[in-house]
Design an enzyme around this catalytic site. Structure first.
Site, PDB file in Angstrom:
ATOM      1  N   SER A 128      15.455  -6.920 -20.501  1.00 57.48           N
ATOM      2  CA  SER A 128      16.237  -7.382 -19.344  1.00 57.48           C
ATOM      3  C   SER A 128      16.526  -8.882 -19.385  1.00 57.48           C
ATOM      4  CB  SER A 128      15.533  -7.017 -18.038  1.00 57.48           C
ATOM      5  OG  SER A 128      14.214  -7.535 -18.013  1.00 57.48           O
ATOM      6  N   HIS A 178      14.311 -12.400 -15.636  1.00 57.92           N
ATOM      7  CA  HIS A 178      15.722 -12.271 -15.295  1.00 57.92           C
ATOM      8  C   HIS A 178      16.360 -13.638 -15.047  1.00 57.92           C
ATOM      9  CE1 HIS A 178      15.263  -7.819 -13.794  1.00 57.92           C
ATOM     10  NE2 HIS A 178      14.901  -8.009 -15.055  1.00 57.92           N
TER      11      HIS A 178
END
Length: 205
Positions: A128, A178
């Site tokens: 991610s 992230h």
């Protein structure tokens, strides 16, 4: 898809990265299960004390290709398959690869920095951070004449916020990975602009 300029050249790097992630997941599964923490650590999941105390910096990279369970893998690979071709179209294959690793490594470095400060350590893995590194190109699109009409800044920011939103309520999601991936990807995308590989695109958007 055939009429989409994004796919004028096959996004080979995107396909290879998906294949690498799936292969590692299969190897984890055979070795005892991708949900098994011992297996994850053996294959190179990120664990800050091991990086800082034992110098296992390779975990910054190996952890980018590991996933906890099929759902984790599937959600990330769907995202990579959707976003990767845009990065590969705009920056070329080499540039897309640089962005992918820059996002993943930046996300892991921010995770290490935050955990060192808080003293709260966790075992993390997943693509991610790297994917958020690729997401940053849409900010570049929103700032680029000829593309900003298709990618207006308000829509881009809204999409990024919606992608980040689950991390505010689900503590199993690494917000540092992230955010670090997005920031590292954006800085890298800016640095790559002058050296961007000029492939044959359609600029009819």
């Amino acid at each position: 898809m055939d009429n989409n300029p994004i796919y004028a050249r096959k996004p080979v790097i995107t396909y290879l990265l998906i294949a690498a992630n799936v292969l590692l997941w299969l190897l984890e599964t055979v070795a005892g299960g991708s949900d098994n923490i011992d297996v994850a650590m053996k294959f190179g999941a990120l664990y800050t004390p091991y990086v800082m105390q034992y110098g296992q910096w390779w975990r910054l990279i190996t952890s980018m290709f590991l996933h906890f369970g099929i759902d984790h893998l599937a959600s990330n690979m769907i995202s990579l398959g959707a976003i990767g071709p845009y990065a590969e179209w705009y920056y070329g294959r080499a540039g897309m690869l640089v962005l992918y690793f820059a996002g993943g490594i930046s996300g892991n470095l921010l995770t290490i920095a935050v955990e060192n400060r808080s003293g709260d350590y966790g075992i993390s893995a997943g693509a991610s951070g790297a994917i958020f590194g690729l997401v940053s190109i849409f900010i570049i699109f929103a700032l680029t004449p000829g593309l900003r009409r298709i990618f207006p800044m308000k829509r881009v920011i809204l999409a990024i916020v919606l992608m980040l939103l689950p991390g505010f309520s689900d503590h199993s999601i690494s917000m540092t990975a992230h955010m670090g991936g997005l920031l590292g990807g954006f800085v890298t995308a800016l640095l790559l602009l002058p050296l961007r590989i000029h492939t044959e695109h359609s600029r009819g958007w």
